[in-house]
Design a protein around this motif. Sequence first.
Motif, PDB file in Angstrom:
ATOM      1  N   UNK A  95       0.838  -1.206   0.000  1.00 59.18           N
ATOM      2  CA  UNK A  95       0.000   0.000   0.000  1.00 59.18           C
ATOM      3  C   UNK A  95       0.868   1.251   0.000  1.00 59.18           C
ATOM      4  N   UNK A  96       1.818   1.295   0.946  1.00 59.86           N
ATOM      5  CA  UNK A  96       2.618   2.500   1.145  1.00 59.86           C
ATOM      6  C   UNK A  96       3.585   2.759  -0.010  1.00 59.86           C
ATOM      7  N   UNK A  97       3.900   1.697  -0.754  1.00 52.89           N
ATOM      8  CA  UNK A  97       4.784   1.857  -1.915  1.00 52.89           C
ATOM      9  C   UNK A  97       4.000   1.970  -3.219  1.00 52.89           C
ATOM     10  N   UNK A  98       2.693   2.140  -3.093  1.00 52.17           N
ATOM     11  CA  UNK A  98       1.780   2.350  -4.216  1.00 52.17           C
ATOM     12  C   UNK A  98       1.752   1.202  -5.210  1.00 52.17           C
ATOM     13  N   UNK A  99       1.843  -0.016  -4.682  1.00 59.98           N
ATOM     14  CA  UNK A  99       1.634  -1.162  -5.557  1.00 59.98           C
ATOM     15  C   UNK A  99       0.149  -1.344  -5.811  1.00 59.98           C
ATOM     16  N   UNK A 100      -0.200  -2.121  -6.813  1.00 58.76           N
ATOM     17  CA  UNK A 100      -1.610  -2.367  -7.094  1.00 58.76           C
ATOM     18  C   UNK A 100      -2.203  -3.301  -6.040  1.00 58.76           C
ATOM     19  N   UNK A 101      -3.462  -3.068  -5.705  1.00 59.48           N
ATOM     20  CA  UNK A 101      -4.159  -3.967  -4.785  1.00 59.48           C
ATOM     21  C   UNK A 101      -5.624  -4.028  -5.161  1.00 59.48           C
TER      22      UNK A 101
END
Length: 372
Positions: A255-261
């Motif tokens: 989340x904090x590294x802006x990966x997709x979820x």
Amino acid sequence: MKKNISLYIHIPFCKSKCLYCGFCSFCDKGEYVLKYIQKVKQELALYEKILKDRTIQTIYIGGGTPSIVDAFLIKDMLSFIYDNFNVEKNAEISIEANPDSITQEKAIMWKESKINRVSVGLQSNKNETLKFLKRPHTFDDYLKAIKSLKQAGFKNINTDILLGLLNQTEDDIKSLIKILAELNLTHISAYGLMVEEGTALFDFVKSKKIILPSEEISVNLYNTASKELKKYGYNRYEISNFSKPNFECKHNLNYWQRGEFLGVGLSSYSFLLGEHFENTHNFFEYLNSGFKRLNIEKETPKTAMEEVIMLSLRLESGLDIIAFNKMFNVNFLEKFDTQIKKLLSNNLIEIKDNHLKIVDFEVSNMIISEFF
């Protein structure tokens, strides 16, 4: 090579509603558990085409209180995911749990379901405080739960604690962290108590029936927690999260590294293919109608830039200036020259090894807001 993605599954069922809880959860809908799990699987199936080009690197089952659901249903849901999607061999699979609903039998079945991380909501080791917060467990329940998890073979265990509770002192924090450290947990999350509108706590605070600690006291409690956790070998890697080496929560880091979820289930959020969107918060609408993506926001360069700054500065590692410049084709130090000079002059940030980091996390919100 398949692109990694994280999967969040929301389980909204609870035994009771905590005083401070602002999450989407229900204490009176247990009869719908089976139907709800089936609905989650139906929703997942809708993303088959998208997920076939992704590798699921983490799965997080949150709530609510997922641990009150029959462990067989959790196993069934995870089996469906493993049977139909690409899951990384060593994926981090987490489940949230309350101490009173953890048994060794349940923990064993979780292990069989490939769950390898349990996040236990303790909040306080004082029974009178737990009762005041309307938590459905005692501290003894917590100790028994941790024992059951360890006997079932779990090595990666997190515990949530709250800071800024009524009459909480620095000695309370020191005592609690000492106990948790002696249990040899791998991860501790220390969250400041939030007073959210719509909660019972909000009404009590607004009517002055409850007077919570001042901001100054809350800051001292946070600083005490940070120092004590460091003393026992827990590294702070995000404002509220501390872990033993190599036990950071991979799901939250994504989340904090802006990966997709992808979020499935009631009220869940997603960030996928450049869009933020969410599911309905209405229980029966989710259960009985077709799936609709709500509040869709297409990402723009401006919103992406703001999100990178906000999320990166929550991390102990800070904002990677070189990566930021490549991502947005700008010079970060020039674009935010005024803000950076102001914050540096007040010793609130530091720039080291091409990373901009917050020095004093207790005023992180103020520092982050400077960039907007």
